[in-house]
Write an enzyme that holds these catalytic residues in place. Structure first.
Site, short mmCIF file in Angstrom:
data_model
loop_
_atom_site.label_atom_id
_atom_site.label_comp_id
_atom_site.label_asym_id
_atom_site.label_seq_id
_atom_site.Cartn_x
_atom_site.Cartn_y
_atom_site.Cartn_z
N ASN A 81 -87.27 -31.19 -89.47
CA ASN A 81 -88.65 -31.11 -88.99
C ASN A 81 -88.61 -30.80 -87.50
O ASN A 81 -88.29 -31.67 -86.70
CB ASN A 81 -89.36 -32.45 -89.27
CG ASN A 81 -90.76 -32.49 -88.70
OD1 ASN A 81 -91.29 -31.47 -88.24
ND2 ASN A 81 -91.38 -33.66 -88.73
N GLU A 110 -90.05 -42.82 -93.70
CA GLU A 110 -89.74 -42.79 -92.27
C GLU A 110 -90.40 -43.99 -91.59
O GLU A 110 -91.62 -43.95 -91.31
CB GLU A 110 -90.28 -41.50 -91.63
CG GLU A 110 -89.70 -40.23 -92.22
CD GLU A 110 -89.83 -39.05 -91.26
OE1 GLU A 110 -88.80 -38.47 -90.93
OE2 GLU A 110 -90.95 -38.77 -90.82
N SER A 128 -84.36 -41.14 -86.75
CA SER A 128 -83.12 -41.24 -85.96
C SER A 128 -81.86 -40.98 -86.79
O SER A 128 -80.82 -41.61 -86.55
CB SER A 128 -83.03 -42.60 -85.25
OG SER A 128 -84.07 -42.70 -84.28
N LYS A 135 -91.00 -30.21 -85.61
CA LYS A 135 -92.21 -30.72 -84.93
C LYS A 135 -92.76 -29.62 -84.00
O LYS A 135 -92.68 -28.45 -84.34
CB LYS A 135 -91.89 -32.03 -84.20
CG LYS A 135 -91.20 -33.04 -85.13
CD LYS A 135 -91.10 -34.42 -84.57
CE LYS A 135 -90.46 -35.35 -85.60
NZ LYS A 135 -90.43 -36.74 -85.17
N GLY A 142 -87.44 -41.10 -83.51
CA GLY A 142 -87.20 -40.72 -82.12
C GLY A 142 -86.77 -41.85 -81.21
O GLY A 142 -86.78 -41.71 -79.99
N HIS A 186 -97.08 -36.95 -92.25
CA HIS A 186 -96.12 -37.48 -91.28
C HIS A 186 -96.81 -38.52 -90.41
O HIS A 186 -98.00 -38.39 -90.12
CB HIS A 186 -95.57 -36.33 -90.42
CG HIS A 186 -94.39 -36.74 -89.60
ND1 HIS A 186 -94.51 -37.49 -88.45
CD2 HIS A 186 -93.06 -36.54 -89.79
CE1 HIS A 186 -93.30 -37.73 -87.97
NE2 HIS A 186 -92.39 -37.16 -88.76
N GLU A 230 -96.79 -38.97 -87.39
CA GLU A 230 -97.38 -38.40 -86.17
C GLU A 230 -98.74 -37.78 -86.47
O GLU A 230 -99.57 -37.62 -85.57
CB GLU A 230 -96.41 -37.39 -85.55
CG GLU A 230 -95.22 -38.11 -84.92
CD GLU A 230 -93.93 -37.32 -84.84
OE1 GLU A 230 -93.96 -36.09 -85.05
OE2 GLU A 230 -92.88 -37.94 -84.59
P1 13P Z 1 -86.11 -38.13 -85.40
O1 13P Z 1 -84.97 -37.69 -86.31
O2 13P Z 1 -86.17 -37.36 -84.13
O3 13P Z 1 -86.11 -39.62 -85.23
O4 13P Z 1 -87.48 -37.77 -86.17
C1 13P Z 1 -87.62 -38.16 -87.50
C2 13P Z 1 -88.83 -37.50 -88.04
O5 13P Z 1 -89.95 -37.85 -87.69
C3 13P Z 1 -88.66 -36.40 -88.99
O6 13P Z 1 -89.85 -36.07 -89.61
#
Ligand code: 13P
Length: 254
Positions: free
Chosen positions: A12, A169, A214, A14, A175, A99, A101
């Site tokens: 992803n 997740e 992560s 983002k 992150g 997601h 976010e």
């Molecule tokens: P990270 O791997 O940067 O922690 O992000 C995970 C994520 O949100 C994937 O959709």
């Protein structure tokens, strides 16, 4: 990893990636050798501006391409939105939905995520439906209840198990460099599988349940070895070809 489910490692990106970064796809493609391709599926989800270019760069490689969100409707007066049909037209076969976010930053509810998953199915895309608890929910002992509730609310009744992906997740692991314990991941993925089975019956065995948050080359093998973990949804590490490929190799159980 259950029998019959091919591992899926999804990146992803983002809100990262300009045309100048398209070489990343070529690097991933170069490292996705026939041995790896025989046993692990790869998916790259760039920002929508790069979908078509990434699909072209991945053409013939077996690497799938996905969007990061879709509007529930196919077309209309929705400034700034993109439909699942548009993503498919640009070369996507998958779409990430719900997601955290977007659930947090755009106030997306389970009901809306489910509508978006309907839209993905309508457009012939595989929905990658994201769920996960906050730190307060985990510390309050509510993680399993929250996540199974998100599954109940977000996964459409008519979702085809072999064309449905769920990504667990934990919000606090995204992150941050923090990950749940292997025992916590195992408990959660088993609970998600059981919730899916209550909805879909035996077909739930075909749903791939990814872990995300992560995931790095250094922890991927341990996380991907957990029962009912059928792959990873990778954020930051998917922007470095060597790291993304190392995670993909860690998913190879052949
Ligand atoms: P990270 O791997 O940067 O922690 O992000 C995970 C994520 O949100 C994937 O959709």
């Amino acid at each position: 990893m259950g029998t019959g489910r091919r591992p899926l490692v999804a990146g992803n990106w983002k809100m990262n990636g300009l045309r100048a970064h398209l070489a990343l796809v070529g690097e991933v493609r170069a490292g996705y050798d026939p041995g790896l391709a025989r046993s692990v599926d790869l998916l790259v989800c760039p920002p929508a501006t790069l979908l078509h270019a990434v699909a072209e760069a991945a053409r013939g490689s077996g690497i799938a391409v996905g969007g990061q969100d879709a509007h529930p409707l196919a077309a209309g007066a929705f400034t700034g939105d993109l439909s699942a049909e548009m993503l498919a037209d640009a070369g996507a076969s998958h779409v990430i939905l719900g997601h955290s976010e977007r659930r947090e930053g755009h106030a997306e509810t389970d009901a809306l995520v489910r509508e978006k998953a309907f839209a993905a199915i309508r457009a012939g895309l595989v929905p990658v439906i994201c769920v996960g608890e906050t730190l307060a929910e985990r510390e309050g002992g509510r993680a399993i209840a929250v996540v199974t509730g998100q599954i109940r609310g977000s996964v459409p009744d008519d979702a085809r198990p072999d064309r449905t992906v769920v990504a667990y997740e934990p919000v606090w692991a995204i992150g941050t460099g923090r990950t749940p314990t292997v025992a916590d991941v195992a408990e959660m993925h088993a609970a998600i599988r059981a919730e899916l089975a209550a909805r879909m019956g035996g077909g739930a065995e075909d749903v791939r349940i990814l872990y995300g948050g992560s995931v790095k080359p250094g922890n991927a093998r341990e996380l991907l070895a957990v029962e009912n973990v059928d792959g990873a949804l990778v954020g930051g590490a998917s922007l470095v070809a060597a790291d993304f490929l190392a995670i993909a190799r860690a998913a190879d159980r052949s």
